[in-house]
Design an enzyme around this catalytic site. Structure first.
Site, PDB file in Angstrom:
ATOM      1  CG  HIS A   1      31.652 -38.027  19.474  1.00  0.00           C
ATOM      2  ND1 HIS A   1      32.992 -37.483  19.574  1.00  0.00           N
ATOM      3  CD2 HIS A   1      31.247 -37.396  18.118  1.00  0.00           C
ATOM      4  CE1 HIS A   1      33.317 -36.552  18.601  1.00  0.00           C
ATOM      5  NE2 HIS A   1      32.249 -36.449  17.778  1.00  0.00           N
TER       6      HIS A   1
ATOM      7  CE1 TYR B   1      35.523 -33.246  18.089  1.00  0.00           C
ATOM      8  CE2 TYR B   1      34.304 -31.535  19.609  1.00  0.00           C
ATOM      9  CZ  TYR B   1      34.291 -32.499  18.433  1.00  0.00           C
ATOM     10  OH  TYR B   1      33.150 -32.607  17.960  1.00  0.00           O
TER      11      TYR B   1
END
Length: 320
Positions: A133, A50
């Protein structure tokens, strides 16, 4: 480990703090974290992906004066952040111009480095939950090295819980059934308009005592407003007309019961017994307060039966 308090099953999703789809100032990002805290949210999720570490840094700044034992913090592994010689604009949806880059790495050394880097960026001594992830194209590496490394760290008490976060259900189901994980982060696949997690991963989680954090509950925008506007997105792409039509029908029924589409969208996943809680991505304090107010809204019970009668919600979907 318990991810959410019984009386507060909403947490903060950190992707917008990394400038997802638009810039957020440092001041506003930190104010967003503080607003979540003031609303009683005690679950905070982030990831190196992010904003190329920016979201982790901002979340850490917002949490710096908070008692560490009073909240649950999750981050992720699978992408290593490194530095290039020249700055460039990120090409994966985050409005950042930086020398930082990302690369896939599910190796043991990559997992250990990723965790250490996250701890430094956040400014904390531990991660309570670590997710593998988006291993969509890296199943073999994730199973061979990433998960065993996380299991070892969990067994040593370094991490409280481990799991995987993805936008699909098939591979998550395999992980739940084949690997000793504690939790999954299910993104966009258990929502009011896309409850497909009912077919495989949610039953698997119940059968294997795996908790679920549901995220992407507004499907990146389609369910976030009382009525979807033209150009709204579904999974970060322009929503197809069929989805817009369905969302409007959902909105019609919500209005007929004196509630709103986002209130129903927020309440829906929390009714499933496998779902421990939800994390909502917010980029401003106002968005936090809006979503917190929605979470306190009592959605009429009759809405759910009417949605099923109208064919807008699966009959097998648990409802509040």
């Amino acid at each position: 480990m318990k991810l959410f308090p019984d009386d507060q099953r909403v947490g903060l999703g950190g992707a917008p703090l990394g400038n997802l789809l638009g810039e957020v100032s440092d001041v506003e990002a930190i104010a967003t974290v503080n607003a979540a805290w003031d609303e009683g949210w005690r679950y905070f999720d982030t990831a190196p992906h992010y904003g190329l570490g920016l979201a982790e840094e901002r979340l850490g700044a917002g949490l710096r004066d908070k008692p560490r034992d009073s909240y649950v913090l999750s981050s992720k592994v699978g992408r290593i952040i490194y530095h290039a010689d020249e700055a460039a604009t990120d090409d994966e949806g985050f409005a950042v111009d930086t020398t930082r880059r990302r690369r896939w790495d599910f190796s043991r050394d990559g997992v250990l480095r990723s965790i250490e880097d996250s701890l430094q960026r956040i400014g904390t001594d531990r991660l309570d939950v670590v997710f593998v992830h988006d291993p969509d194209d890296h199943y073999e590496e994730a199973v061979a090295t990433a998960f065993p490394t996380l299991i070892e760290l969990r067994d040593q008490g370094v991490i409280g819980a481990i799991g995987s976060g993805m936008n699909q259900t098939a591979m998550l189901t395999r992980f739940v059934q084949e690997i000793d994980i504690d939790v999954i982060m299910l993104a966009g696949r258990y929502t009011l308009i896309d409850p497909d997690g009912l077919d495989d991963v949610l039953p698997a989680c119940l059968a294997n005592n795996v908790q679920v954090v549901a995220v992407g509950i507004f499907n990146s925008g389609l369910l976030s407003q009382p009525r979807p506007a033209a150009g709204t997105t579904f999974n970060y792409e322009p929503a197809a007309q069929a989805l817009l039509d369905k969302a409007n029908k959902l909105a019609d029924l919500c209005e007929s019961h004196n509630t709103t589409l986002p209130a129903a969208a927020l309440a829906f996943p929390l009714a499933h017994p496998a779902v421990a809680g939800i994390a909502v991505g917010c980029r401003t304090p106002e968005e936090v307060h809006t979503n917190a107010a929605l979470s306190r809204t009592e959605v009429p019970t009759a809405l759910w039966s009417d949605l099923k009668s109208a064919g807008l919600l699966r009959e097998d979907a648990p409802t509040p």
